[in-house]
Every structure is written in C-alpha cells, then in structure tokens.
Write an enzyme that holds these catalytic residues in place. Sequence first.
Site, short mmCIF file in Angstrom:
data_model
loop_
_atom_site.label_atom_id
_atom_site.label_comp_id
_atom_site.label_asym_id
_atom_site.label_seq_id
_atom_site.Cartn_x
_atom_site.Cartn_y
_atom_site.Cartn_z
N GLU A 1 38.76 46.56 49.23
CA GLU A 1 37.83 47.70 49.30
C GLU A 1 37.42 48.08 50.72
O GLU A 1 36.24 48.33 50.99
CB GLU A 1 36.58 47.40 48.45
N GLU B 1 42.29 45.15 38.13
CA GLU B 1 40.95 44.96 37.53
C GLU B 1 40.73 45.99 36.43
O GLU B 1 39.71 46.66 36.38
CB GLU B 1 39.86 45.12 38.60
O1 9MR Z 1 33.08 41.21 38.00
C1 9MR Z 1 32.44 40.81 39.19
C2 9MR Z 1 30.97 40.58 38.90
O2 9MR Z 1 30.79 39.44 38.07
C3 9MR Z 1 30.21 40.37 40.22
O3 9MR Z 1 28.82 40.31 39.94
C4 9MR Z 1 30.50 41.53 41.14
C5 9MR Z 1 29.74 41.35 42.44
O4 9MR Z 1 30.32 41.98 43.52
O5 9MR Z 1 31.90 41.60 41.37
C6 9MR Z 1 32.62 41.91 40.21
O6 9MR Z 1 33.98 42.07 40.49
C7 9MR Z 1 34.31 43.12 41.38
C8 9MR Z 1 35.58 42.75 42.09
O7 9MR Z 1 35.43 41.50 42.73
C9 9MR Z 1 35.99 43.81 43.10
N1 9MR Z 1 36.10 45.10 42.50
C10 9MR Z 1 34.96 45.52 41.69
C11 9MR Z 1 34.64 44.45 40.66
C12 9MR Z 1 33.55 44.93 39.73
O8 9MR Z 1 32.35 45.14 40.40
#
Ligand code: 9MR
Length: 589
Positions: free
Chosen positions: A173, A281
């Site tokens: 990102e 994802e």
């Molecule tokens: O699914 C993840 C969630 O449990 C966490 O709280 C969150 C915090 O940043 O991150 C989520 O996963 C993210 C992923 O690592 C990167 N792309 C977006 C995802 C959804 O927010």
Amino acid sequence: MTKRNLAAVCFLVIVLVFSSSSVLAENYVLPSLREIYKDYFHIGGAISVASWAPKTLISHREIILGQLSSLTAENAMKPDYLQPREGVFNFREPDNLVSFAKEHGMVVRGHTLVWHGQTPDWFFRDKNGQLIYEKDQITDEDRQLVISRMEAHIEAVMTHFGDDVYCWDVVNEAVSDNAAYIHRPESPWVRTIGEDFIKIAFRKAHEVNPNAKLFYNDYNAVAPYKRGRIHKLLTDLLAEGVPVHGIGIQGHWGVDGPSLADIEQSIKMYAELGLEIHITEMDIGMGDFTEEEQAERYRQVFELFKKYSDVITNVTLWGIADDASWRGDDDPLLFDRNHEPKPAFWAVVDTDKPWYVNKAEYTGAVIFKNAAGQIFGTLKPGEYKAADLSFSLADVARIEVGTGYMMSLYESEDRTGDAWHFVRTDLFDGANWPDKAKAIAIRTISAQNIALNKPVEASVLSERAHRAVDGAADTSWAPRATPPYWLSVDLQEPYLLYRWVCKLHGTGPLSRISHSPFNAADFILQVSEDGINWTDVDVVEDNTASTTERDLDLIKARYVRLFVTRPTSLEVNQNLVVYELELYGLPAE
Ligand code: 9MR
C-alpha cells in the site's frame, strides 16, 4: 386456460413458501475449491493466528483443510507482530501456521514486510528516542538508521521462514490515493528514507532469499483513479532492474463494483509488465445486495480469473467465514457465520452454471427431514416412483426444496391426475402423503425474471413504464401524479408466479440504502388472466425498505399490476420511484 379448465384437470396447488436459506443437507461431501482450481491457481485464505485474535486456524479448521491450498497470516507476519521491539521476535504463532501448511501440503504467502500500517514506532526513532519523521531536518545518519532497521527486519524474517514462505508482499500500500502523488507522502518510510525505500526493500528481500517471489501489494489496484500510478511505480522499478516479480491485487470489492471491465483491463495492464498476479485479499461485501447477487458477482469474478490463469497464480480470500471478517456485518466471504457454504461458495464451484444447480448436484435439490429435523433422504432432479425410493415418505415431516427447483408429488405412478407442487423451502405436515403420493418429479424452474423486457403499460407516464422492466439498475419509472396509479406487465403467456421483487427509490445509484421514507409506502401486487379483472395477491403497507422481495403462493397470472396508493412515507414528497419490478414464475402450461 381459464380457471374452470384448470380445475377440470385437477391441478391442485398447495404451496407454502418461506425463504429461509437453511442448510440444505448435512449428509454430503462438500466439493473442494482447492481441488477444483488446482490447474488454475492456488485458493488461499487469510488465517487468524495472532495471540490477540480469535484463532480461525482452530475454529475454521475444517473449511481451511477442505478448501485451501495457500495460507496468509491475517496479522501475524506484520512488523508489529513479528518484531514488536527492536531485536525481539515473536515467531511462535506464525511458525504454527507454517507447520500446519507444510503438514497439509499448502503454500504460505508472506504478508507483509514493509508497510506504513501495523509497524511499530521504534523503526523510526533516533538514538534519543525522537521520531525521525517529525524532525525538521533529517540527517543522513537518521536515514541510514531507518534503512538498516528495515533491512535487518527483512533479513531476520525472511531468513527465519526461508523457503517455507514462497512469496512475500515486500511492500504494501505505498501508492497514494491522491492523484497528485505516486508515493503516499505521509508514509513514515517516505518521510524518513524517501521514495527509494521501495527499491531498497525489494533488493534486500531478493538478496536474502532469491527463491522467494516478491510482490508489491495494494488496494484499489484495479480502480482507474489509482491503477495508473501503481502501474507507473512498477514500470519504473522494473526499468531500474528492481527484483519485483508480482503484483498483489487485494480485491476488497463490492457486488456493484469495480466493474469486470476495469478488473480485466487491469489484469492485462499488469500482465503486460511481465508480472505474476496474485489476488491477495479478496472479499465481496454484501452491501444492500442479496446473497444471490453476491453469488453471481463471485461467479463472474472467478470466471474472469480462470480466463487469466496463465498470469493469475493465487486467489486468496481475506478470511474464511463471515463470522471472522474484518468487514464486520458486510458478510463478504464464501461461508456464513455458521460456517455453512453460501450461494457464493456454490457459485464458484463451477462458474459455468448457476450456483443453485451446483448446489443441487452435491446436496440434492430436495431434502427430506423427519420430525426430529434429521435428514434421511435427498433427491436430485429427476422422476421417481414412491415405491422405488430408498426411504419412506411416511417419515417425512418436512421438505426443503432448493432455489431453482420445484418438486411435484403425483397421485398416480404415471404422473397424471392430481399433483401438488412445492417451490423453494416448505414446511409441511407429513399427513397422508405416503398414501397419496405415488410418484415424484423434481424439475428445474426458471430463476429468470419473467417480467424482463415484457410489454408494459401505466396509468401515468406510460412512455417511461418500460424502464421498470428493463433490467437496468439505474433507470426508473418515476411518475409525479396523484395516487392511486398503476403499472402493468403483460407476461404474454400464463405463468404460475412464486416470487416478486420491487426495487424502489433507495436502490438507486445515488442512494443505495436499505431503508428510506422516499420508498413507496403502500402498494399492491395484482394479477389478472384477461388484463381487465384484477385480484390482489400481495399487499404491502407502511413500507420503508428499498427492496421488496416476497414469496407468493403459486398464483396463475398472464398480467401483473403494481397498484400504488401511497408513493412515499412523506406528506411533502409524493414522487414514486420504481427502478425495477421483477417477477419469477413457471409457465402455467
Ligand atoms: O484484516 C486485518 C485486520 O484484522 C487488522 O485489524 C487490519 C489492521 O491494519 O489489517 C487487516 O488486513 C489488512 C491487510 O493487512 C492489508 N490490506 C487491508 C486489509 C484490511 O484492512
């Protein structure tokens, strides 16, 4: 055929329909997406093993084992988890995930090494504890310090996991959502190291493990506002010989977007750079759509992925079931909160067929339950003599008919004479059935909207009435007149209707809300066999829902009319908006 004729052939219709999509069958083997897609791409899932989160590796184990060939740690391989303090590593839970994957012949995607999120501050503090990115002047020493920490993290983590993690989201990102920038300017990595942090990270990762496939991963990677800048970033990196091997398209999508055209065009754009593509994802939030619409969307997207399976090598869902999704109430996954397969699951089982056909092929189209609620028989579509069944109809207390099917019970073995028809899910008392029913037929019924593009008329704004049956979500019949008024559809032949759907003001492209006072408040569904004499079959009152979706007792109709008596719940606004009137039924003959 008139009503009298109908009676003459003793066409008895008893239908009790209720629309709960309860589990069709417990006694079948769920197909495995891992197997179904093995010649296309890995099917992956994000797994929660983090010490602070519910452990889906345990709670969702059966689905993981049955369905997946690739695992990603949802949180437990992120910098804050692996190295919460400098030099203090926490590999226990991710190691468990890796051992599990190895034991079951699955690969592991590493997520993620360098990100602005879930990365502890200590990476960015100088010797005095000050945050370097808050300084007015950043020295070369400061910069080198952050580079050395980033490289040390990459080295320690990639060395630890070695080839057990086959690919890494090296940088996550990094592209800005603001069209003025390519690099997210507020990222602590950009503010301390500068835009070069990406190159440095990929080069280091490649040096540590030349076998690992290295990915750049981002959200909205197919969105026209952003993908051009992601593409530019990757183009420049590749031109400089930076070892980037793939693009991770996250795929946090909705039922209504991004468009398939945007997804396809983006796949081509990235593939032309020579990059491998992972959908890293994926989840498709329900929004205000139905499970069926979500299923159709999953079907279309997987169909597209299959078309590009020479470049798409991994499709990972961000979670396993809706009870453990970061999207909360949006229920975006293939399994529901009880870990049962949703229509979306069945849709991707075979993208060439509707989800309910796939489902019926595994579960049977009709299941039979006894008084205790246990399943003791299922039947696939076909024709059966009661005497030949492997179970006795005497035990039937309840039947469940899958979407897209109708079950008919006949009084005679040759299926002439009286028949009882059941559509969708049905509660029925088993009384007398074994004596009465000598034959059974289970047939597919059309799940197509039979009102689509049929001739329409309306008492007002008739020239626009066709917009309510044109299948387009953004065109409407919207009269401004004093109620009551009506819109009628000529189905062109008699049908037995079993369901109707009316999409009102709130479904419009500018609102998309589930309830609103602007939605039609009072209206009636009427049917007619001659277009002159109308009978009320369903009355809706005090409605605020944007979509009315109701089952009907099978009712014969050649003409159907929406009769509106109160166009909104508001005194001040009397404008009706009907985006679509959908009707579902079987040809009556
Ligand atoms: O699914 C993840 C969630 O449990 C966490 O709280 C969150 C915090 O940043 O991150 C989520 O996963 C993210 C992923 O690592 C990167 N792309 C977006 C995802 C959804 O927010």
